[in-house]
Design a protein around this motif. Sequence first.
Motif, mmCIF file in Angstrom:
data_model
loop_
_atom_site.group_PDB
_atom_site.id
_atom_site.type_symbol
_atom_site.label_atom_id
_atom_site.label_comp_id
_atom_site.label_asym_id
_atom_site.label_seq_id
_atom_site.Cartn_x
_atom_site.Cartn_y
_atom_site.Cartn_z
ATOM 1 N N ARG A 1 0.809 -1.215 0.000
ATOM 2 C CA ARG A 1 0.000 0.000 0.000
ATOM 3 C C ARG A 1 0.852 1.279 0.000
ATOM 4 N N ALA A 2 0.403 2.257 -0.756
ATOM 5 C CA ALA A 2 1.129 3.528 -0.806
ATOM 6 C C ALA A 2 0.946 4.332 0.473
ATOM 7 N N GLU A 3 -0.044 3.961 1.257
ATOM 8 C CA GLU A 3 -0.286 4.675 2.506
ATOM 9 C C GLU A 3 0.873 4.486 3.485
ATOM 10 N N THR A 4 1.724 3.485 3.218
ATOM 11 C CA THR A 4 2.856 3.243 4.117
ATOM 12 C C THR A 4 4.124 3.973 3.667
ATOM 13 N N LEU A 5 4.080 4.647 2.534
ATOM 14 C CA LEU A 5 5.267 5.351 2.042
ATOM 15 C C LEU A 5 5.559 6.567 2.920
ATOM 16 N N PRO A 6 6.840 6.966 2.993
ATOM 17 C CA PRO A 6 7.149 8.185 3.753
ATOM 18 C C PRO A 6 6.485 9.401 3.115
ATOM 19 N N ARG A 7 5.892 10.249 3.963
ATOM 20 C CA ARG A 7 5.129 11.392 3.441
ATOM 21 C C ARG A 7 5.762 12.702 3.881
ATOM 22 N N PRO A 8 5.622 13.738 3.093
ATOM 23 C CA PRO A 8 6.106 15.063 3.504
ATOM 24 C C PRO A 8 5.412 15.474 4.791
ATOM 25 N N ALA A 9 6.191 16.006 5.725
ATOM 26 C CA ALA A 9 5.600 16.343 7.015
ATOM 27 C C ALA A 9 5.895 17.773 7.449
ATOM 28 N N THR A 10 6.740 18.485 6.681
ATOM 29 C CA THR A 10 7.025 19.873 7.053
ATOM 30 C C THR A 10 6.505 20.804 5.966
ATOM 31 N N PRO A 11 6.282 22.074 6.319
ATOM 32 C CA PRO A 11 5.810 23.034 5.316
ATOM 33 C C PRO A 11 6.731 23.102 4.104
ATOM 34 N N GLU A 12 8.052 23.032 4.367
ATOM 35 C CA GLU A 12 8.998 23.127 3.253
ATOM 36 C C GLU A 12 8.836 21.941 2.306
#
Lengths: 864, 227
Positions: A456-467
Amino acid sequence: MTTQPDIASSEATDVTNPAAPDAGAPDGAAAAAEPAPADGLAVDAYPAGPDTVERATATPAELQPYPELGLRDDEYERIRQVLGRRPTQSELAMYSIMWSEHCSYKSSKVHLRQFGEKAPPSDRMLAGIGENAGVIQVSDTLAVTFKVESHNHPSFVEPYQGAATGVGGIVRDILAMGARPVAVMDALRFGAADHSDTARVLPGVVAGVGGYGNCLGLPNIGGEVVFDPCYQGNPLVNALSIGVLPVDRLQNKAAAGAGNVVVLMGAKTGRDGIGGVSVLASATFDDGSEQRRPSVQVGDPFTEKLLIESSLELYDAGLVVGIQDLGGAGLTCALTETAAAAGTGMQVWLERVPLREPSMEPHEILASESQERMLLIVEPEKLDAVLATAEKWGVLATPIGEVTPAGADGEPGRLVITWRGHTVVDVPPGSLADDGPVYARPMREPADLILLQADRAETLPRPATPEELRETLLRMVASPNLCDKTWVTEQYDRYVLGNTVLAQPEDAGVIRIDEESGLGVALSLDGNGRYARLDPYNGARLALAESYRNVAVTGAQPVAVTNCLNFGSPEDPAVMWQFAEAVRGLADGCAELGIPVTGGNVSFYNQTGAAAIHPTPVVGVLGIVDDVARRVPIGFPTPTTQDGDLIFLLGETRLELSGSEWAWVTHEHLGGVPPRVDLVREQVLARVIADAARAGHVSAAHDLSDGGLAQTLVESCLRRGVGAQITVPEEFATGSMPFVYLFSESAGRAIVVVPRDREDAFGEICAQHELPATLIGVTDAISGALEVRDQFTIGLDELRTAFTATLPRLFGPAVNDPAEDAGASARAGVPVAASASAQTAPPEAPPSDGGAAETPGAPAADNG
Amino acid sequence: MTARVGVVTFPGSLDDGDAARAVRLAGGEAVRLWHNDPDLRGVDAVVLPGGFSYGDYLRCGAIARFAPAMESIVAAARDGLPVLGICNGFQILCEAHLLPGALTRNQHLHFRNRDQLLRIESVDTAFTNSFTSGQEVLIPVKNGEGCYVADERTLDELEATGRVVARYVGGNPNGSQRDIAAITNEAGNVVGIMPHPEHAVEALTGPSLDGLGFFTSILKHLAGAPA
């Protein structure tokens, strides 16, 4: 759908897959795997001429090259049974064409039946599956007909002509129903955007679609441009056309009335297109194989334009009894289908067919796929008037045959074709047109599907900061599938005929069909191969949902569906399973939404070696707009107050990233299950927007699909150069949740712009339909930026630069064009109506619905 | 009495209906003329519409020039009949030698359809007298062979005599020399324009209403013309 001739004709012969269509079938495999037979196997040249019925009867043991023509042993046996003898060379050619996958739908038929069986009752449908195109009544006096068709393989071999004749073919289908074609659309899929072969295929395809449609004077009002490596060896060119007719001008293809004249109108018949269905792929028909032209047809839009005008004049004067276009299977298909539809027989004198090359033999004349031809059935006393009309337009029209009575015993008549005095064909037409083989091919869920869905793509690392989020947004809007498609669409005429109310990059094309009442139609064409790869059943339903939503956000009421089903080889059980699931999903979805499938097209063998394309059902939805002045565009309008208009997000956002554009662009990831599809919610969404549009509560609306909310906001901002301030709801405020809110691809969502003084009224409509509506921000004409509070602010100029640079960089910037980059923003910044000066003001005030048309102008992507 | 403006249909004409609609919206009466009929039916002006006459197969406008209707139009134009050629019509006017120069393939080789700013340079023609000199208007351009070319002397002469009617502003969409979008003949009664004013006559379907000025100008011109 099950009986129509099909442009897919040429597609059954996969150029990248030299095996004949049925080569892999169990009992045909051995024969087809053999090398081409030696000359000794061929039918000897008949001393006095062609292979005749008389000769066939006298030489029952003659060996015939049926396996090379794609016919199986049992199919050949059946032909012998039907005829009571061996077929002649011409008859064999005809059976091999009509019983090929593309003409007979022999692999798909058992599944396609669901479209009829599950179809909701519709009193609008005047013609449906099995006709050249479905016809939908849209007012007391007017009907529209529309259909989408593929021209995939020819477009890979010869991109310009392949795509051009794809447009020509679908336009003739529309014309054959009695309609004036009024617009075209194109759904295009290519391999990786930066692959060198894409640089060969895409420019040719785009120029071909444009070259043919522009020259016919048909506006191109929308479509898709999608890149994915799975289409590298198998680009998809799906062309749609729509036409309008008075209800009482509906035509049919039946060759009714013994004694009526069969007239061939249009271009001369040549050797182009022969081999499209592998009829002459065998060297055994004659020795002059070097004379054969490439199997891709060559288009002549000028002749087609004349064919359109002359046909319409014939309809209006009531001069034809029946009409059929000549498509993939040429004369063979037109003759057998018109006769079979009426149950009559037909006598045809083949030597009367005007030829480009006089040396053509009967089987070649019957198999030619030369473009721009129509077959007319005409009462003898009207023949002179028909010929005079054709002459007025400078179009060839030639009587080539006569309708003959059905058998005295009630049996259908026979199709008898003679050539220079020899009888070369004598067959029951229904045996070709209707009684082809039907197979329930083996199916098996792809072995890798379970693992694929678990990844699942839901487990991929996601952007978490505004930058990170800011950077992600800029990268996404510049990615090939989400970026601005102006490089493509400005090669298409969207203005001709003067009735284009919305065109690309709007969510749907909207065409005015009645200048008096403002009645119009909306059309969208959508598909998502990645979703369908992960789950073909729901992938098809998602394509339907997106197309339905795209039509609905313009304020239109969706009423009917067409489809183009692009798949790999039906001989691969995994592909067949994908196909069956997709058809089941689409049929169920249409039943749920209460809108019927009116026709469509199947394209198999989109496969190179063992690698099939993603299953790609492309769905077209037709909607009705009571008054086009009420259409809703995607672009944020200049705010009605200084504080900006309100932006609402309708529907619910979930953590749904599998199959998303983000997963693909940033992680090259494809896995998991696609977003949940809720068709009841789609219906509610459509109803809310239609009601609100009619009441004037919404001034813009844009659906959410590929790229999620972020992409939708960018497109709505850039369309007319109006920014926005967005606030992410509290439950999405922390960690990577702002990212989820902006990039999740949950279905059933759209944004709408509501002027502040309409907020309460709009809220009431949402509440009444229990549709979640979240106030997410305001439009902003002053900042010139898209701001997501507590996250980032990006200037519209920076967004536009990222959004518009990709395709010119990949496919060549237009030279001598200072406007290409810097000017783009200037152009988009032009308030489009503002330049109308007082001196050029019209004598009557324009419709006061908010200014200029939304068709042109500022670029935006077509991810609609 | 309203002005009667003829719109010629050649085989392959595409924007003939749009031109007729624009004439009507401007307050004139549109009269449809047929390429094969030399009778101009007593019209007060003529529009040669856009499209691909005869497929544009030989050279744009090269065959249309010889149509019976064109023979009448060329003769009438020399006697002062206002004639507006739009896109393919402009190409026909050049082929018929009513206007100098020629239209060739766009420099970038693509068909291009976009909304284009033009600057009106001459308001002394039968089709631009409703504008002010220097006015900028937004009109769709859509062509594959719209690159205006002529020799330097002709270009200089066009400039010197005020016969450049409109120029592209903010980007030249096809490589036309000196950004020329429209020109006129010496008498000012024949105008050729590459962009499509007939597609900018309704707010619902066009980028602006600027195109109407070309058609209202005809009426103004005829009202002021000696009987």
